[in-house]
Design a protein around this motif. Structure first.
Motif, PDB file in Angstrom:
ATOM      1  N   GLU A  21      -8.408 -17.193  -6.593  1.00 38.36           N
ATOM      2  CA  GLU A  21      -9.681 -17.507  -5.932  1.00 38.36           C
ATOM      3  C   GLU A  21     -10.097 -16.455  -4.910  1.00 38.36           C
ATOM      4  N   ALA A  22      -9.200 -15.544  -4.540  1.00 37.07           N
ATOM      5  CA  ALA A  22      -9.479 -14.591  -3.463  1.00 37.07           C
ATOM      6  C   ALA A  22     -10.552 -13.587  -3.853  1.00 37.07           C
ATOM      7  N   ASP A  23     -11.322 -13.149  -2.853  1.00 37.99           N
ATOM      8  CA  ASP A  23     -12.308 -12.101  -3.094  1.00 37.99           C
ATOM      9  C   ASP A  23     -11.639 -10.731  -2.974  1.00 37.99           C
ATOM     10  N   GLU A  24     -12.426  -9.694  -3.199  1.00 42.51           N
ATOM     11  CA  GLU A  24     -11.889  -8.330  -3.217  1.00 42.51           C
ATOM     12  C   GLU A  24     -11.155  -7.977  -1.914  1.00 42.51           C
ATOM     13  N   ARG A  25     -11.761  -8.330  -0.802  1.00 36.72           N
ATOM     14  CA  ARG A  25     -11.170  -8.023   0.500  1.00 36.72           C
ATOM     15  C   ARG A  25      -9.878  -8.803   0.712  1.00 36.72           C
ATOM     16  N   GLY A  26      -9.882 -10.068   0.332  1.00 36.57           N
ATOM     17  CA  GLY A  26      -8.678 -10.887   0.449  1.00 36.57           C
ATOM     18  C   GLY A  26      -7.549 -10.362  -0.420  1.00 36.57           C
ATOM     19  N   LEU A  27      -7.888  -9.904  -1.622  1.00 39.24           N
ATOM     20  CA  LEU A  27      -6.874  -9.355  -2.527  1.00 39.24           C
ATOM     21  C   LEU A  27      -6.280  -8.070  -1.956  1.00 39.24           C
ATOM     22  N   ALA A  28      -7.150  -7.195  -1.443  1.00 40.65           N
ATOM     23  CA  ALA A  28      -6.671  -5.937  -0.859  1.00 40.65           C
ATOM     24  C   ALA A  28      -5.752  -6.217   0.326  1.00 40.65           C
ATOM     25  N   ALA A  29      -6.159  -7.145   1.180  1.00 41.66           N
ATOM     26  CA  ALA A  29      -5.349  -7.466   2.362  1.00 41.66           C
ATOM     27  C   ALA A  29      -4.046  -8.152   1.965  1.00 41.66           C
ATOM     28  N   SER A  30      -4.089  -9.003   0.944  1.00 38.65           N
ATOM     29  CA  SER A  30      -2.880  -9.691   0.497  1.00 38.65           C
ATOM     30  C   SER A  30      -1.841  -8.695  -0.025  1.00 38.65           C
ATOM     31  N   GLY A  31      -2.290  -7.788  -0.903  1.00 33.60           N
ATOM     32  CA  GLY A  31      -1.380  -6.779  -1.427  1.00 33.60           C
ATOM     33  C   GLY A  31      -0.873  -5.857  -0.342  1.00 33.60           C
ATOM     34  N   LEU A  32      -1.784  -5.433   0.537  1.00 32.57           N
ATOM     35  CA  LEU A  32      -1.415  -4.532   1.634  1.00 32.57           C
ATOM     36  C   LEU A  32      -0.418  -5.199   2.575  1.00 32.57           C
ATOM     37  N   ALA A  33      -0.594  -6.487   2.833  1.00 32.96           N
ATOM     38  CA  ALA A  33       0.327  -7.208   3.713  1.00 32.96           C
ATOM     39  C   ALA A  33       1.726  -7.284   3.101  1.00 32.96           C
ATOM     40  N   CYS A  34       1.805  -7.506   1.795  1.00 31.68           N
ATOM     41  CA  CYS A  34       3.118  -7.517   1.124  1.00 31.68           C
ATOM     42  C   CYS A  34       3.792  -6.160   1.268  1.00 31.68           C
ATOM     43  N   LEU A  35       3.029  -5.097   1.048  1.00 35.59           N
ATOM     44  CA  LEU A  35       3.563  -3.743   1.176  1.00 35.59           C
ATOM     45  C   LEU A  35       3.971  -3.472   2.615  1.00 35.59           C
ATOM     46  N   ASP A  36       3.150  -3.905   3.554  1.00 37.76           N
ATOM     47  CA  ASP A  36       3.417  -3.704   4.983  1.00 37.76           C
ATOM     48  C   ASP A  36       4.738  -4.362   5.389  1.00 37.76           C
ATOM     49  N   ARG A  37       4.976  -5.570   4.909  1.00 34.49           N
ATOM     50  CA  ARG A  37       6.222  -6.271   5.265  1.00 34.49           C
ATOM     51  C   ARG A  37       7.446  -5.572   4.686  1.00 34.49           C
ATOM     52  N   CYS A  38       7.258  -4.829   3.598  1.00 38.10           N
ATOM     53  CA  CYS A  38       8.382  -4.162   2.937  1.00 38.10           C
ATOM     54  C   CYS A  38       8.575  -2.714   3.392  1.00 38.10           C
ATOM     55  N   LEU A  39       7.815  -2.272   4.390  1.00 36.36           N
ATOM     56  CA  LEU A  39       7.952  -0.909   4.910  1.00 36.36           C
ATOM     57  C   LEU A  39       9.380  -0.527   5.296  1.00 36.36           C
ATOM     58  N   PRO A  40      10.186  -1.443   5.851  1.00 35.67           N
ATOM     59  CA  PRO A  40      11.556  -1.043   6.205  1.00 35.67           C
ATOM     60  C   PRO A  40      12.352  -0.494   5.024  1.00 35.67           C
ATOM     61  N   LEU A  41      11.998  -0.893   3.805  1.00 38.45           N
ATOM     62  CA  LEU A  41      12.693  -0.383   2.620  1.00 38.45           C
ATOM     63  C   LEU A  41      12.174   0.990   2.195  1.00 38.45           C
ATOM     64  N   LEU A  42      10.991   1.352   2.689  1.00 37.67           N
ATOM     65  CA  LEU A  42      10.385   2.633   2.325  1.00 37.67           C
ATOM     66  C   LEU A  42      10.681   3.721   3.355  1.00 37.67           C
ATOM     67  N   GLY A  43      11.345   3.341   4.435  1.00 38.60           N
ATOM     68  CA  GLY A  43      11.669   4.313   5.465  1.00 38.60           C
ATOM     69  C   GLY A  43      10.469   4.720   6.296  1.00 38.60           C
ATOM     70  N   GLY A  44       9.416   3.922   6.252  1.00 39.99           N
ATOM     71  CA  GLY A  44       8.196   4.274   6.985  1.00 39.99           C
ATOM     72  C   GLY A  44       8.141   3.641   8.355  1.00 39.99           C
ATOM     73  N   GLY A  45       7.428   4.312   9.262  1.00 38.67           N
ATOM     74  CA  GLY A  45       7.197   3.751  10.589  1.00 38.67           C
ATOM     75  C   GLY A  45       6.229   2.581  10.518  1.00 38.67           C
ATOM     76  N   ASP A  46       6.194   1.796  11.567  1.00 40.07           N
ATOM     77  CA  ASP A  46       5.376   0.587  11.581  1.00 40.07           C
ATOM     78  C   ASP A  46       3.875   0.860  11.478  1.00 40.07           C
ATOM     79  N   GLU A  47       3.438   2.052  11.852  1.00 40.17           N
ATOM     80  CA  GLU A  47       1.998   2.341  11.898  1.00 40.17           C
ATOM     81  C   GLU A  47       1.479   3.042  10.641  1.00 40.17           C
ATOM     82  N   VAL A  48       2.348   3.350   9.681  1.00 33.39           N
ATOM     83  CA  VAL A  48       1.945   4.202   8.555  1.00 33.39           C
ATOM     84  C   VAL A  48       0.819   3.601   7.702  1.00 33.39           C
ATOM     85  N   LEU A  49       0.738   2.290   7.646  1.00 33.54           N
ATOM     86  CA  LEU A  49      -0.317   1.649   6.847  1.00 33.54           C
ATOM     87  C   LEU A  49      -1.534   1.242   7.680  1.00 33.54           C
ATOM     88  N   ARG A  50      -1.486   1.508   8.980  1.00 26.23           N
ATOM     89  CA  ARG A  50      -2.580   1.104   9.865  1.00 26.23           C
ATOM     90  C   ARG A  50      -3.945   1.644   9.417  1.00 26.23           C
TER      91      ARG A  50
END
Length: 194
Positions: free
Chosen positions: A12-41
């Motif tokens: 049911e999500a719109d384009e913006r909701g889908l982008a934010a949902s996927g981005l949030a999943c990726l953001d939470r998994c940053l510790p596995l990518l070796g990235g700093g907390d701000e890299v997806l900002r």
């Protein structure tokens, strides 16, 4: 858990909701990518301000290019899944591509949390993750339960807040909390290996 399932919320999500949902999943998994907390900002910023998503994505990929590769992780499945999420981010924000990516990120993030949880989560990995996303939550391990709650909360926040920046800020806060939890889990795991 009551209410619509994660699968229904993504459908049911719109384009913006889908982008934010996927981005949030990726953001939470940053510790596995070796990235700093701000890299997806910058990607979050492009969602909030309507900026150049493709440019922000290119910058994020460049910043994470020097992090451990899946091959360098000695077959670590959680790291491999996180790299796949990053590699699959669509450069163009079309609803069809974002829906496919957000759905894949949802599955990958739940699998990652299942792999890293020290408590068992019943059933086979794929069937268990599918069941959780469809709303069957009995016997869920704590880390998977928390990730499922965060995914649902973010989609509900964005659906209820409309086009305003408030929903995105709240989604980022929820994701930041999840990233801290996962960072602690990854850190404990590394200490256990050492």
């Amino acid at each position: 858990m009551g209410g619509p399932s994660l699968v229904e919320l993504i459908a049911e999500a719109d384009e913006r909701g889908l982008a934010a949902s996927g981005l949030a999943c990726l953001d939470r998994c940053l510790p596995l990518l070796g990235g700093g907390d701000e890299v997806l900002r910058p990607l979050w910023g492009s969602l909030a301000e309507g900026g150049a998503w493709d440019m922000a994505l290119a910058d994020a990929r460049a910043a994470l290019a020097g992090s451990a590769s899946p091959e360098g992780a000695a077959g670590d499945e959680a790291v491999t899944l996180a790299h796949r999420m990053l590699g699959a981010v669509p450069a163009a924000r079309s609803a069809a591509e974002l829906r496919e990516w957000a759905d894949a990120c949802s599955v990958a993030a739940l699998q990652i949390h299942r792999l890293l949880d020290t408590m068992p989560d019943g059933g086979s990995q794929r069937s268990s993750v599918t069941a959780r996303r469809e709303g069957r939550t009995d016997g869920m391990s704590p880390l998977v339960a928390a990730e499922l709650r965060r995914q649902i909360q973010i989609l509900e926040l964005l659906a209820n807040q409309g086009a305003g920046a408030g929903g995105l800020r709240q989604a980022l806060d929820v994701s930041t909390e999840g990233r801290r939890v996962l960072r602690a889990v990854v850190s404990r795991r590394e200490r256990g290996r050492g």
